[in-house]
Design a protein around this motif. Structure first.
Motif, mmCIF file in Angstrom:
data_model
loop_
_atom_site.group_PDB
_atom_site.id
_atom_site.type_symbol
_atom_site.label_atom_id
_atom_site.label_comp_id
_atom_site.label_asym_id
_atom_site.label_seq_id
_atom_site.Cartn_x
_atom_site.Cartn_y
_atom_site.Cartn_z
ATOM 1 N N ILE A 81 0.870 -1.175 0.368
ATOM 2 C CA ILE A 81 0.254 0.220 -0.080
ATOM 3 C C ILE A 81 1.210 1.343 -0.057
ATOM 4 O O ILE A 81 2.148 1.360 0.520
ATOM 5 N N SER A 82 1.127 2.408 -1.008
ATOM 6 C CA SER A 82 1.401 3.307 -1.209
ATOM 7 C C SER A 82 0.431 4.601 -0.644
ATOM 8 O O SER A 82 -0.669 4.580 -1.213
ATOM 9 N N GLY A 83 1.115 5.692 -0.028
ATOM 10 C CA GLY A 83 0.075 7.091 0.287
ATOM 11 C C GLY A 83 0.848 7.865 0.753
ATOM 12 O O GLY A 83 2.501 7.663 1.219
ATOM 13 N N ALA A 117 -8.705 5.095 -1.155
ATOM 14 C CA ALA A 117 -9.069 6.158 -0.572
ATOM 15 C C ALA A 117 -8.284 8.223 -0.632
ATOM 16 O O ALA A 117 -7.437 7.756 -0.120
ATOM 17 N N ARG A 118 -9.198 8.760 -0.685
ATOM 18 C CA ARG A 118 -8.460 10.087 -0.304
ATOM 19 C C ARG A 118 -9.447 10.978 0.534
ATOM 20 O O ARG A 118 -10.970 10.770 0.457
ATOM 21 N N ILE A 119 -8.670 11.493 2.312
ATOM 22 C CA ILE A 119 -10.079 12.197 2.782
ATOM 23 C C ILE A 119 -9.222 13.471 3.068
ATOM 24 O O ILE A 119 -8.293 13.178 3.047
ATOM 25 N N GLN A 120 -10.088 14.989 2.437
ATOM 26 C CA GLN A 120 -9.364 16.332 3.247
ATOM 27 C C GLN A 120 -10.428 16.946 4.336
ATOM 28 O O GLN A 120 -11.139 16.344 3.861
ATOM 29 N N LEU A 121 -9.629 17.257 4.603
ATOM 30 C CA LEU A 121 -10.108 17.414 5.580
ATOM 31 C C LEU A 121 -9.608 19.230 5.616
ATOM 32 O O LEU A 121 -8.609 19.517 4.752
ATOM 33 N N HIS A 122 -9.905 20.985 6.508
ATOM 34 C CA HIS A 122 -9.268 21.630 6.496
ATOM 35 C C HIS A 122 -7.995 22.205 6.128
ATOM 36 O O HIS A 122 -6.899 22.474 5.945
ATOM 37 N N HIS A 127 -3.882 10.457 1.293
ATOM 38 C CA HIS A 127 -4.584 9.473 0.568
ATOM 39 C C HIS A 127 -3.347 8.208 0.082
ATOM 40 O O HIS A 127 -2.321 8.274 0.658
ATOM 41 N N TYR A 128 -3.971 6.878 -0.562
ATOM 42 C CA TYR A 128 -3.683 5.532 0.265
ATOM 43 C C TYR A 128 -4.098 5.082 -1.695
ATOM 44 O O TYR A 128 -5.605 5.378 -1.999
ATOM 45 N N GLU A 129 -3.550 3.523 -2.004
ATOM 46 C CA GLU A 129 -3.702 2.882 -2.901
ATOM 47 C C GLU A 129 -2.791 1.947 -2.616
ATOM 48 O O GLU A 129 -2.057 1.715 -1.979
ATOM 49 N N ILE A 134 -2.916 1.116 -8.988
ATOM 50 C CA ILE A 134 -2.859 1.628 -9.212
ATOM 51 C C ILE A 134 -3.080 1.975 -10.061
ATOM 52 O O ILE A 134 -2.854 1.587 -10.735
ATOM 53 N N GLU A 135 -3.780 3.623 -10.309
ATOM 54 C CA GLU A 135 -3.036 4.143 -12.284
ATOM 55 C C GLU A 135 -2.978 5.331 -12.493
ATOM 56 O O GLU A 135 -2.851 6.380 -10.957
#
Length: 322
Positions: A81-83, A117-122, A127-129, A134-135
């Motif tokens: 898993i990379s991120g 998945a990726r989650i953005q907070l303020h 982000h990980y894959e 991986i694309e």
């Protein structure tokens, strides 16, 4: 009569005014912005992926008290898993750690077993894959955009916006991928992914600013998140918020802030006039020497040459140009 004493006095005064007028409200860095989860999920038979993901997050959290950007790969060739994680450039180490610590549980809830998945907070994002999924992605892919429904009614809004955008466009390169610019009543923030080179960073921010300009128009605020960078801006008719506003009571805060800004602007104009008189004899020769000494000439992969001046050097150079 020497102008030096008056100049020094006004410099000190305007410096105090600028500090007061540029003080900002500390935003809640844990505010949720958006999520991006793939529909592909880990199956029960890939429990090793779950263990690897847990190890991945443990590593990110442990590094978040020391770094604002960290990229890694965990696991083996079959279950890798990379991120990365990244905190906003103005967060201190403690706030960065708190922001990142909240993300693993949030990802588990919002993107349960997603292979990417990726989650953005303020104040931060992760982000990980899974390596096998991986694309290739465009650095300029639009992930999320928000434009304020409230529109500016002042005629000078677009002029102020364009000037602020231009400042952050060059400042983000000079600022190692992060820049916060206050221009008049507008504040703009831009940040690139931590390992993005200067040329790619500049291009990414330019693309995000263009989207904000075209699609948000005269919205009082906006946020644009591309795959490798983001920009946010806000126009504050009553002045850029002071971080102490919530601690003060009474109805004179905005009036006092406006007076401070006006006085500071007048002082800055007078100082600029004095510097103009002092430097007008330097001529074009000094311009060339200054650029040669202080400019950073970036050569991008496509051969394009970009001349970049630091914030301090840009200010000094503008004083030399007459």
């Amino acid at each position: 009569m020497s102008l030096l004493p008056q100049t020094l006095t006004l410099l000190a005064f305007s410096h105090i005014v600028i500090i007061l007028s540029n003080a900002e409200t500390t935003s809640d860095y844990s505010t949720f912005i958006f999520k991006n989860c793939t529909t592909n999920t880990f199956t029960d038979s890939t429990k090793f992926h779950s263990e690897t993901l847990s190890t991945f997050f443990e590593e990110l959290v442990s590094k978040s008290s020391q770094e604002k950007f960290y990229k890694t790969t965990t696991g083996d060739d079959n279950n890798g898993i990379s991120g990365f994680f990244q905190c906003r450039g103005d967060l201190n180490n403690n706030d960065c750690y708190k922001c990142i610590t909240s993300l693993p549980e949030m990802l588990n809830t919002l993107c349960n077993k997603a292979v990417s998945a990726r989650i953005q907070l303020h104040g931060c994002n992760v982000h990980y894959e899974a390596d096998e999924f991986i694309e290739e992605r465009s650095k300029f892919e639009l992930l999320h955009k928000v434009c304020d429904e409230k529109k500016a009614v002042v005629v000078e809004f677009e002029e102020v916006r364009d000037a602020a955008f231009a400042g952050v466009e060059s400042g983000v390169i000079d600022g190692d991928g992060y820049c916060k610019e206050n221009y008049g009543l507008m504040q703009v923030i831009a940040q690139c992914e931590g390992d993005l080179g200067p040329c790619d960073c500049g291009e990414c921010v330019t693309a995000a600013l263009q989207i904000a300009e075209e699609e948000c128009g005269t919205s009082l605020s906006g946020k644009v998140y591309l795959d490798s960078c983001f920009i946010s801006y806000g126009y504050y008719p009553d002045g850029i918020p002071d971080k102490f506003n919530h601690e003060r009571k009474g109805g004179n805060n905005n009036k006092g802030k406006l007076v401070a800004i006006v006085l500071g602007g007048a002082a800055a104009l007078f100082i600029g006039y004095i510097l103009f008189l002092s430097l007008k004899n330097l001529g074009k020769k000094e311009d060339g020497i200054f650029l040669k000494k202080h400019a950073l000439n970036l050569i991008c992969e496509d051969g394009e040459s970009i001349v970049v001046l630091g914030r301090k050097e840009r200010s000094n150079f503008l004083q030399l140009v007459v």
